[in-house]
Design an enzyme around this catalytic site. Structure first.
Site, PDB file in Angstrom:
ATOM      1  N   ASP A  92       0.744  -1.291   0.017  1.00  0.00           N
ATOM      2  CA  ASP A  92      -0.037   0.041  -0.035  1.00  0.00           C
ATOM      3  C   ASP A  92       0.916   1.345   0.133  1.00  0.00           C
ATOM      4  O   ASP A  92       0.459   2.434   0.300  1.00  0.00           O
ATOM      5  CB  ASP A  92      -0.933  -0.010   1.122  1.00  0.00           C
ATOM      6  N   GLU A  93       2.153   1.164  -0.502  1.00  0.00           N
ATOM      7  CA  GLU A  93       2.863   2.286  -0.342  1.00  0.00           C
ATOM      8  C   GLU A  93       3.830   2.463  -1.678  1.00  0.00           C
ATOM      9  O   GLU A  93       4.327   1.376  -2.062  1.00  0.00           O
ATOM     10  CB  GLU A  93       3.927   2.673   0.853  1.00  0.00           C
TER      11      GLU A  93
HETATM   12  P1  TTP Z   1       0.286   0.255   6.830  1.00  0.00           P
HETATM   13  O1  TTP Z   1       0.597   1.170   5.813  1.00  0.00           O
HETATM   14  O2  TTP Z   1       1.720   0.338   7.975  1.00  0.00           O
HETATM   15  O3  TTP Z   1      -0.916   0.257   7.758  1.00  0.00           O
HETATM   16  P2  TTP Z   1      -2.151   0.713   7.412  1.00  0.00           P
HETATM   17  O4  TTP Z   1      -2.254   1.059   6.057  1.00  0.00           O
HETATM   18  O5  TTP Z   1      -3.192  -0.475   7.745  1.00  0.00           O
HETATM   19  O6  TTP Z   1      -2.444   1.723   8.169  1.00  0.00           O
HETATM   20  P3  TTP Z   1      -2.065   3.453   8.067  1.00  0.00           P
HETATM   21  O7  TTP Z   1      -3.196   4.281   7.652  1.00  0.00           O
HETATM   22  O8  TTP Z   1      -1.374   3.802   9.313  1.00  0.00           O
HETATM   23  O9  TTP Z   1      -1.212   3.537   6.853  1.00  0.00           O
HETATM   24  O10 TTP Z   1       0.549  -1.267   6.188  1.00  0.00           O
HETATM   25  C1  TTP Z   1      -0.444  -1.376   5.106  1.00  0.00           C
HETATM   26  C2  TTP Z   1      -0.797  -2.781   5.190  1.00  0.00           C
HETATM   27  O11 TTP Z   1       0.045  -3.863   5.422  1.00  0.00           O
HETATM   28  C3  TTP Z   1      -1.912  -3.132   6.245  1.00  0.00           C
HETATM   29  O12 TTP Z   1      -3.273  -2.429   5.986  1.00  0.00           O
HETATM   30  C4  TTP Z   1      -1.964  -4.384   6.680  1.00  0.00           C
HETATM   31  C5  TTP Z   1      -0.295  -4.914   6.325  1.00  0.00           C
HETATM   32  N1  TTP Z   1       0.494  -5.041   7.465  1.00  0.00           N
HETATM   33  C6  TTP Z   1       0.676  -6.274   7.912  1.00  0.00           C
HETATM   34  O13 TTP Z   1       0.338  -7.326   7.601  1.00  0.00           O
HETATM   35  N2  TTP Z   1       1.363  -6.260   9.263  1.00  0.00           N
HETATM   36  C7  TTP Z   1       2.093  -5.110   9.742  1.00  0.00           C
HETATM   37  O14 TTP Z   1       2.709  -5.402  10.977  1.00  0.00           O
HETATM   38  C8  TTP Z   1       1.716  -4.002   9.130  1.00  0.00           C
HETATM   39  C9  TTP Z   1       2.165  -2.634   9.799  1.00  0.00           C
HETATM   40  C10 TTP Z   1       0.791  -3.873   8.013  1.00  0.00           C
HETATM   41 MG    MG Z   2      -0.877   2.528   5.009  1.00  0.00          MG
END
Ligand code: TTP
Ligand code: MG
Length: 370
Positions: A100-101
Site C-alpha cells: 500500500d505504499e
Molecule cells: P501500513 O501502511 O503500515 O498500515 P495501514 O495502511 O493499515 O494503516 P495506516 O493508515 O497507518 O497506513 O500497512 C499496510 C498494510 O500492510 C496494512 O493494512 C496491513 C499490512 N500490515 C501487516 O500485514 N503487518 C504489519 O505489521 C503492518 C504494519 C501492516
Molecule cells: Mg497504509
C-alpha cells in the site's frame, strides 16, 4: 503515498455496513484466548489503542465489541493494483515499496512544492473515486522524509516538507519513526534515553558509530533528514538465479553451504553489473529421490551484496535442513528493481538492520513460481 488503514478499508468497502465502527483485521481473538496478532485496524479501533502487530488477545481486551475479521489477501492485492495503475498514469518513475505504499519522483512533473501539493490532491481524488480507498501523501526532497511526512496527518493527509526544513520537521518526532529502526534499535534508543530525532541528530557520527555500530552514522544522517537513496523501479526481468546439480548426492552441510555461497556470489555479480537489486531470495533443494522444495524470504530493503544474499540463503537452508543427501541446490532472486537516476550508489545496509526489519513479512512462505 501510503493508503489509510489499507486492509481494514478494503473490508469496509466490501461491507459498507461496518463502516465507522471498530474493525480489526487479524487472528481469531477467541474471546481473549486467541493467539496471533493484529494485522491492521481501522481508525475507529485505533481510538482504543489497537494497532498492527499487537497480540490479538490484547486487542480483544481493549475493545471486545470490535468486529474481528480474517484477511482476504487476494482482494487486497487486487485493490493495490488498481491504486498503482492510477499512480502509473502520472509518472513511470515509481517505486512500489509495499502493498500500500509507493514513492513517486515528481521532479519532472512539477516546479514547486505548491504544484506537488495540488498534484497530490488530484491523486487523492482520483484514487478515492476509482477505488473507494483513501490515501495520504508526503512530499519531500528524499524518500525517508517523504515517508515520514506521509504518515504525519493520516487519514487523507497531505504534508509537504519544503527543502531546507527537513531537520526542523523531524526534530520533535519520535526517533523510532525513522524507516529502518526496528525493535532492536528501538530498545537501544530507549536504553540510552533517546526519544526524538533531535536527540539523535545532536550526536556526532563517531558517537553514533560507538552506540549503534555500522548503522550509527547513517541513522544520524536520517535523523537530520539527509538521505540520498535512489528510487527503485520494477525491472524488465522477473527473476534471476542459477542452480548446481551434484555429480553424486551430497550429505555434507559444509558442501551445501559453499555451493550456496558460490551461487550467491554469481547472482550478486549479475545484479551489480545490471544495476539491479532484489527483494526476495528463494532457495531450491532437491534431495535424493527427486523430492524438491523451495523456501523464500522477502527483505524490507532490497539488496545486491553477496553477503546479504548468502546470509538469507544459508538461514533458509538451516531452517529447512534437508534430512537426506542433496542432489541439487538452487538460488533465485525475485522482486527485482533497477536503481533510477543514481543519485548515489545503493548503500550496503548492515546485516543487523536487514535482520531486524524482517518481522512483519511472513518469515516463510512457499514460492510456487520458481
Ligand atoms: P501500513 O501502511 O503500515 O498500515 P495501514 O495502511 O493499515 O494503516 P495506516 O493508515 O497507518 O497506513 O500497512 C499496510 C498494510 O500492510 C496494512 O493494512 C496491513 C499490512 N500490515 C501487516 O500485514 N503487518 C504489519 O505489521 C503492518 C504494519 C501492516
Ligand atoms: Mg497504509
Amino acid at each position: 503515498m501510503d493508503l489509510d488503514a489499507f486492509f481494514a478499508s478494503v473490508e469496509e468497502l466490501d461491507n459498507p455496513e461496518w463502516k465507522g465502527s471498530p474493525l480489526v483485521v487479524g487472528a481469531d481473538p477467541k474471546m481473549g484466548l486467541g493467539r496471533g496478532v493484529v494485522t491492521t485496524a481501522n481508525y475507529a479501533a485505533r481510538k482504543y489503542g489497537i494497532k498492527s502487530a499487537m497480540p490479538i488477545s490484547e486487542a480483544w481486551r481493549r475493545c471486545p465489541t470490535a468486529r474481528f475479521v480474517r484477511g482476504h489477501y487476494p482482494r487486497y492485492t487486487e485493490k493495490s493494483r488498481e491504486v498503482f495503475d492510477i499512480l502509473q498514469e502520472a509518472t513511470d518513475v515509481i517505486e512500489r515499496a509495499g502493498i500500500d505504499e509507493a514513492y513517486l519522483d515528481l521532479s519532472d512533473k512539477v516546479d514547486t512544492f505548491d504544484e506537488a501539493v495540488n498534484l497530490a490532491r488530484d491523486f487523492q481524488a482520483r484514487i478515492e473515486a476509482a477505488t473507494g480507498l483513501t490515501a495520504s501523501f508526503g512530499m519531500a526532497t528524499s524518500k525517508t522524509v517523504a515517508k515520514i511526512a506521509s504518515d504525519y496527518r493520516k487519514p487523507r493527509g497531505i504534508t509537504a516538507v519544503t527543502p531546507g526544513t527537513e531537520a526542523t520537521f523531524l526534530a520533535p518526532l519520535a526517533a523510532r519513526r525513522i524507516p529502518g529502526v526496528g525493535p532492536k534499535t528501538e530498545a537501544r534508543l530507549e536504553e540510552l534515553g533517546i526519544e526524538t530525532c533531535a536527540d539523535l541528530a545532536a550526536l556526532s557520527g563517531t558517537r553514533m558509530g560507538e552506540l549503534f555500530g555500522s548503522w550509527g552514522p547513517r541513522l544520524a544522517e536520517l535523523a537530520r533528514g539527509i538521505d540520498d537513496s535512489p528510487l527503485l523501479v520494477a525491472w524488465e526481468r522477473k527473476s534471476l538465479g542459477n542452480e548446481t546439480t551434484y555429480a553424486q548426492d551430497v550429505d555434507d552441510p559444509r558442501v551445501w553451504e559453499s555451493t550456496l555461497n558460490a551461487l550467491a556470489e554469481e547472482s550478486a555479480e549479475t545484479l551489480q553489473k545490471e544495476g539491479v537489486v532484489a527483494r526476495t531470495i528463494t532457495i531450491k533443494v532437491r534431495v535424493t529421490g527427486f523430492e524438491t522444495y523451495t523456501r523464500g524470504r522477502s527483505l524490507p530493503v532490497p539488496v545486491c551484496e553477496k553477503d546479504a544474499i548468502a546470509r538469507v540463503a544459508l538461514d533458509l537452508l538451516r531452517e529447512n535442513a534437508p534430512d537426506k543427501p542433496v542432489r541439487l541446490l538452487g538460488l533465485r532472486l525475485t522482486g527485482l528493481a533497477a536503481v533510477v537516476r543514481g543519485q548515489s550508489t545503493l548503500r550496503a545496509w548492515p546485516a543487523d538492520v536487514l535482520g531486524e526489519l524482517e518481522p512483519w513479512i511472513a518469515p516463510q512462505r512457499r514460492v510456487d513460481d520458481w
